[in-house]
Design an enzyme around this catalytic site. Structure first.
Site, PDB file in Angstrom:
ATOM      1  N   THR A  94      20.561   5.383  -0.306  1.00 60.66           N
ATOM      2  CA  THR A  94      21.416   5.707  -1.458  1.00 60.66           C
ATOM      3  C   THR A  94      22.649   6.483  -1.024  1.00 60.66           C
ATOM      4  OG1 THR A  94      19.413   5.844  -2.784  1.00 60.66           O
ATOM      5  CG2 THR A  94      21.423   6.759  -3.751  1.00 60.66           C
TER       6      THR A  94
ATOM      7  N   ASP B 292       0.823  -1.221   0.000  1.00 61.28           N
ATOM      8  CA  ASP B 292       0.000   0.000   0.000  1.00 61.28           C
ATOM      9  C   ASP B 292       0.854   1.267   0.000  1.00 61.28           C
ATOM     10  OD1 ASP B 292      -2.313  -1.441  -0.037  1.00 61.28           O
ATOM     11  OD2 ASP B 292      -2.634  -1.358   2.141  1.00 61.28           O
TER      12      ASP B 292
ATOM     13  N   GLY C 242      14.452  -3.642  -0.689  1.00 64.41           N
ATOM     14  CA  GLY C 242      14.684  -2.242  -1.038  1.00 64.41           C
ATOM     15  C   GLY C 242      14.521  -1.326   0.152  1.00 64.41           C
ATOM     16  N   THR C 243      13.979  -1.869   1.237  1.00 64.04           N
ATOM     17  CA  THR C 243      13.776  -1.067   2.451  1.00 64.04           C
ATOM     18  C   THR C 243      15.105  -0.493   2.936  1.00 64.04           C
ATOM     19  OG1 THR C 243      11.917  -2.462   3.093  1.00 64.04           O
ATOM     20  CG2 THR C 243      12.982  -1.197   4.841  1.00 64.04           C
TER      21      THR C 243
ATOM     22  N   GLU D 185       5.610  -7.809 -18.279  1.00 60.43           N
ATOM     23  CA  GLU D 185       5.596  -9.246 -18.566  1.00 60.43           C
ATOM     24  C   GLU D 185       5.431 -10.098 -17.314  1.00 60.43           C
ATOM     25  OE1 GLU D 185       9.537 -11.016 -19.607  1.00 60.43           O
ATOM     26  OE2 GLU D 185      10.314  -9.003 -19.283  1.00 60.43           O
TER      27      GLU D 185
ATOM     28  N   ARG E 281       1.354  -4.067   7.019  1.00 61.47           N
ATOM     29  CA  ARG E 281       1.781  -4.251   8.403  1.00 61.47           C
ATOM     30  C   ARG E 281       1.045  -5.381   9.121  1.00 61.47           C
ATOM     31  NH1 ARG E 281       4.303  -0.506  11.456  1.00 61.47           N
ATOM     32  NH2 ARG E 281       4.036   1.114   9.903  1.00 61.47           N
TER      33      ARG E 281
ATOM     34  N   ASN F  72      19.205   1.493  -3.541  1.00 55.93           N
ATOM     35  CA  ASN F  72      18.669   2.132  -4.753  1.00 55.93           C
ATOM     36  C   ASN F  72      18.705   1.142  -5.913  1.00 55.93           C
ATOM     37  OD1 ASN F  72      18.344   3.902  -7.113  1.00 55.93           O
ATOM     38  ND2 ASN F  72      18.533   5.544  -5.612  1.00 55.93           N
TER      39      ASN F  72
ATOM     40  N   HIS G  74      15.093  14.468  -0.144  1.00 55.51           N
ATOM     41  CA  HIS G  74      13.928  13.619  -0.373  1.00 55.51           C
ATOM     42  C   HIS G  74      12.649  14.317   0.113  1.00 55.51           C
ATOM     43  CE1 HIS G  74      16.937  10.381  -0.750  1.00 55.51           C
ATOM     44  NE2 HIS G  74      16.006   9.744  -1.434  1.00 55.51           N
ATOM     45  N   HIS G  75      11.542  13.757  -0.285  1.00 51.47           N
ATOM     46  CA  HIS G  75      10.197  14.200   0.088  1.00 51.47           C
ATOM     47  C   HIS G  75      10.007  14.262   1.614  1.00 51.47           C
ATOM     48  CE1 HIS G  75       9.285   9.913   0.974  1.00 51.47           C
ATOM     49  NE2 HIS G  75      10.133   9.688  -0.026  1.00 51.47           N
TER      50      HIS G  75
ATOM     51  N   LYS H 120       9.766  10.989   4.085  1.00 51.47           N
ATOM     52  CA  LYS H 120      10.848  10.012   4.312  1.00 51.47           C
ATOM     53  C   LYS H 120      11.240   9.995   5.786  1.00 51.47           C
ATOM     54  CE  LYS H 120      15.212   8.246   2.462  1.00 51.47           C
ATOM     55  NZ  LYS H 120      14.699   6.863   2.481  1.00 51.47           N
TER      56      LYS H 120
HETATM   57  N1  LIG Z   1      15.900   0.711  -2.724  1.00 52.53           N
HETATM   58  C1  LIG Z   1      15.250   1.622  -3.440  1.00 52.53           C
HETATM   59  O1  LIG Z   1      15.500   1.807  -4.644  1.00 52.53           O
HETATM   60  C2  LIG Z   1      14.187   2.415  -2.780  1.00 52.53           C
HETATM   61  C3  LIG Z   1      13.940   2.229  -1.459  1.00 52.53           C
HETATM   62  N2  LIG Z   1      12.904   2.862  -0.848  1.00 52.53           N
HETATM   63  C4  LIG Z   1      12.674   2.495   0.536  1.00 52.53           C
HETATM   64  O2  LIG Z   1      11.527   1.653   0.571  1.00 52.53           O
HETATM   65  C5  LIG Z   1      10.846   1.815   1.804  1.00 52.53           C
HETATM   66  C6  LIG Z   1       9.394   2.149   1.540  1.00 52.53           C
HETATM   67  O3  LIG Z   1       9.329   3.411   0.917  1.00 52.53           O
HETATM   68  P1  LIG Z   1       7.914   4.056   0.564  1.00 52.53           P
HETATM   69  O4  LIG Z   1       7.129   3.128  -0.290  1.00 52.53           O
HETATM   70  O5  LIG Z   1       8.179   5.426   0.095  1.00 52.53           O
HETATM   71  O6  LIG Z   1       7.263   4.129   2.031  1.00 52.53           O
HETATM   72  P2  LIG Z   1       5.720   4.089   2.426  1.00 52.53           P
HETATM   73  O7  LIG Z   1       5.666   4.531   3.851  1.00 52.53           O
HETATM   74  O8  LIG Z   1       4.909   4.792   1.405  1.00 52.53           O
HETATM   75  O9  LIG Z   1       5.353   2.540   2.328  1.00 52.53           O
HETATM   76  C7  LIG Z   1       5.783   1.571   3.216  1.00 52.53           C
HETATM   77  C8  LIG Z   1       4.694   0.541   3.300  1.00 52.53           C
HETATM   78  O10 LIG Z   1       5.146  -0.531   4.116  1.00 52.53           O
HETATM   79  C9  LIG Z   1       4.134  -0.828   5.062  1.00 52.53           C
HETATM   80  N3  LIG Z   1       4.723  -1.391   6.282  1.00 52.53           N
HETATM   81  C10 LIG Z   1       5.209  -0.729   7.354  1.00 52.53           C
HETATM   82  N4  LIG Z   1       5.633  -1.589   8.276  1.00 52.53           N
HETATM   83  C11 LIG Z   1       5.377  -2.817   7.772  1.00 52.53           C
HETATM   84  C12 LIG Z   1       5.554  -4.128   8.270  1.00 52.53           C
HETATM   85  N5  LIG Z   1       6.058  -4.342   9.503  1.00 52.53           N
HETATM   86  N6  LIG Z   1       5.186  -5.170   7.475  1.00 52.53           N
HETATM   87  C13 LIG Z   1       4.665  -4.967   6.255  1.00 52.53           C
HETATM   88  N7  LIG Z   1       4.442  -3.734   5.742  1.00 52.53           N
HETATM   89  C14 LIG Z   1       4.803  -2.687   6.498  1.00 52.53           C
HETATM   90  C15 LIG Z   1       3.462   0.492   5.329  1.00 52.53           C
HETATM   91  O11 LIG Z   1       2.191   0.279   5.883  1.00 52.53           O
HETATM   92  P3  LIG Z   1       1.584   1.424   6.865  1.00 52.53           P
HETATM   93  O12 LIG Z   1       1.187   2.508   5.933  1.00 52.53           O
HETATM   94  O13 LIG Z   1       0.465   0.705   7.525  1.00 52.53           O
HETATM   95  O14 LIG Z   1       2.678   1.818   7.807  1.00 52.53           O
HETATM   96  C16 LIG Z   1       3.415   1.097   3.937  1.00 52.53           C
HETATM   97  O15 LIG Z   1       2.296   0.652   3.213  1.00 52.53           O
HETATM   98  C17 LIG Z   1      11.621   2.896   2.563  1.00 52.53           C
HETATM   99  O16 LIG Z   1      12.545   2.285   3.438  1.00 52.53           O
HETATM  100  C18 LIG Z   1      12.348   3.641   1.454  1.00 52.53           C
HETATM  101  O17 LIG Z   1      13.486   4.320   1.893  1.00 52.53           O
HETATM  102  C19 LIG Z   1      12.115   3.736  -1.524  1.00 52.53           C
HETATM  103  C20 LIG Z   1      12.331   3.988  -2.834  1.00 52.53           C
HETATM  104  C21 LIG Z   1      13.377   3.346  -3.591  1.00 52.53           C
HETATM  105  O1  LIG Z   2      12.398   6.846   0.675  1.00 55.98           O
HETATM  106  C1  LIG Z   2      12.550   7.132  -0.532  1.00 55.98           C
HETATM  107  O2  LIG Z   2      11.694   7.764  -1.163  1.00 55.98           O
HETATM  108  C2  LIG Z   2      13.761   6.679  -1.211  1.00 55.98           C
HETATM  109  N1  LIG Z   2      14.541   5.873  -0.565  1.00 55.98           N
HETATM  110  C3  LIG Z   2      15.745   5.299  -1.036  1.00 55.98           C
HETATM  111  C4  LIG Z   2      16.890   5.799  -0.201  1.00 55.98           C
HETATM  112  O3  LIG Z   2      16.773   5.840   1.033  1.00 55.98           O
HETATM  113  O4  LIG Z   2      17.931   6.142  -0.773  1.00 55.98           O
HETATM  114  C5  LIG Z   2      15.923   5.437  -2.519  1.00 55.98           C
HETATM  115  C6  LIG Z   2      15.379   6.688  -3.127  1.00 55.98           C
HETATM  116  O5  LIG Z   2      16.299   7.714  -2.962  1.00 55.98           O
HETATM  117  C7  LIG Z   2      14.006   7.046  -2.616  1.00 55.98           C
END
Ligand SMILES: NC(=O)C1=CN([C@@H]2O[C@H](COP(=O)(O)OP(=O)(O)OC[C@H]3O[C@@H](n4cnc5c(N)ncnc54)[C@H](OP(=O)(O)O)[C@@H]3O)[C@@H](O)[C@H]2O)C=CC1
Ligand SMILES: O=C(O)C1=N[C@H](C(=O)O)C[C@H](O)C1
Length: 250
Positions: free
Chosen positions: A150, A18, A82-83, A33, A42, A108, A139-140, A143
């Site tokens: 990255t 979500d 990716g977290t 594909e 969560r 990243n 970042h936004h 975050k």
């Molecule tokens: N490696 C990469 O290239 C990138 C990495 N990221 C990283 O990815 C992560 C997510 O980013 P983003 O999508 O922007 O964040 P969001 O907060 O939009 O999304 C995170 C999602 O994970 C859910 N969540 C939280 N805790 C848990 C849990 N214990 N189990 C399962 N789901 C859970 C959240 O649910 P709820 O809303 O209920 O808390 C939410 O839906 C961040 O760590 C970010 O830095 C982001 C972009 C690129």
């Molecule tokens: O949280 C984000 O949005 C992003 N997270 C990653 C990071 O922590 O570097 C990758 C990207 O920059 C976006």
């Protein structure tokens, strides 16, 4: 888990479905594909999802990592993590999981940042320790972790180029009377605001000249595209810990 699965349609289970990244990946899967095997947030058990997926894709939160790794291991499928905001203990847990399943963890997933890390490593090696290295990111406003994954990845690349451990050189969170910059330090600064998907610069500051390497993400599609490519690539690989460099062959 066979090589033939990697070459055909892969069912990808999204953890954090979500969230911003979860939705960006689901949207690309809808038109690509590979298929979405479902998603969890969560309050769901990732083991249920792993039971009918070929690979897990985790963009959630660090406190979910242990359950996510256990789900992948239980099902005997790969996982892409990716977290960001991971601690040394999280990395140790990833290393342990990688003994039995393929795992790719990266701050990243984009092609541009993966190449940038190579360039930064090369520049750090060639310019030498007299050039001060600073990693700047923006970042936004939503975050939650800093420095970004990255920024740390780029800092690791710079440290590798200098043949030092990043942990021994990091300077971050400067505020107040900090004293002079430590010789050989790798500094980090983080900005937060608006809806910026991700901006990173690595600045090499020398005597009377400065060299800056920058990457600008214009949307999350670049991360989603890279994540899907990497997740498909992981299927059928031997257990181990992989990087985006392995995926992209850079
Ligand atoms: N490696 C990469 O290239 C990138 C990495 N990221 C990283 O990815 C992560 C997510 O980013 P983003 O999508 O922007 O964040 P969001 O907060 O939009 O999304 C995170 C999602 O994970 C859910 N969540 C939280 N805790 C848990 C849990 N214990 N189990 C399962 N789901 C859970 C959240 O649910 P709820 O809303 O209920 O808390 C939410 O839906 C961040 O760590 C970010 O830095 C982001 C972009 C690129
Ligand atoms: O949280 C984000 O949005 C992003 N997270 C990653 C990071 O922590 O570097 C990758 C990207 O920059 C976006």
């Amino acid at each position: 888990m066979t090589q033939s699965v990697a070459q055909s349609v892969a069912r990808m289970g999204i953890i954090g479905s979500d969230g911003r990244m979860g939705q960006a990946i689901a949207a690309l899967l809808d038109e690509g594909e590979h298929t979405c095997a479902g998603g969890v947030g969560r309050t769901h058990d990732p083991a249920d999802l792993a039971g009918h997926a070929d690979v897990l894709v985790d963009f959630s939160a660090p406190d979910a990592l242990a359950d996510n790794l256990a789900a992948a291991r239980g099902a005997g499928i790969p996982i892409l993590i990716g977290t960001t905001g991971l601690s040394p203990d999280h990395h140790a847990a990833i290393d342990e999981a990688a003994r039995t399943i393929p795992v790719l963890q990266t701050g990243n997933t984009s092609l541009g940042v993966t190449l940038l890390a190579h360039l930064v490593r090369e520049a750090a090696a060639r310019l030498g320790p007299d050039w001060d290295i600073e990693v700047l990111e923006m970042h936004h406003r939503m975050k939650v972790d800093a420095p970004s994954g990255t920024a740390l990845l780029l800092g690791e690349a710079a440290a590798a180029g200098r043949n030092i451990a990043l942990a021994d050189a990091t300077e971050s969170g400067r505020d107040g009377h900090t004293g002079r910059r430590a010789p050989g330090a790798i500094g980090f600064a983080a900005l937060r605001g608006g809806t910026v998907p991700g901006e990173h610069s690595v600045i090499f500051a020398g005597e009377d000249e400065r060299l800056t390497f920058s990457h600008s993400a214009q949307s999350r599609a670049i991360f989603a595209r890279g994540a899907i490519r990497a997740a498909a690539w992981l299927i059928g690989k031997a257990p181990g810990r992989y990087t985006m460099t392995d995926v992209l062959g850079l």
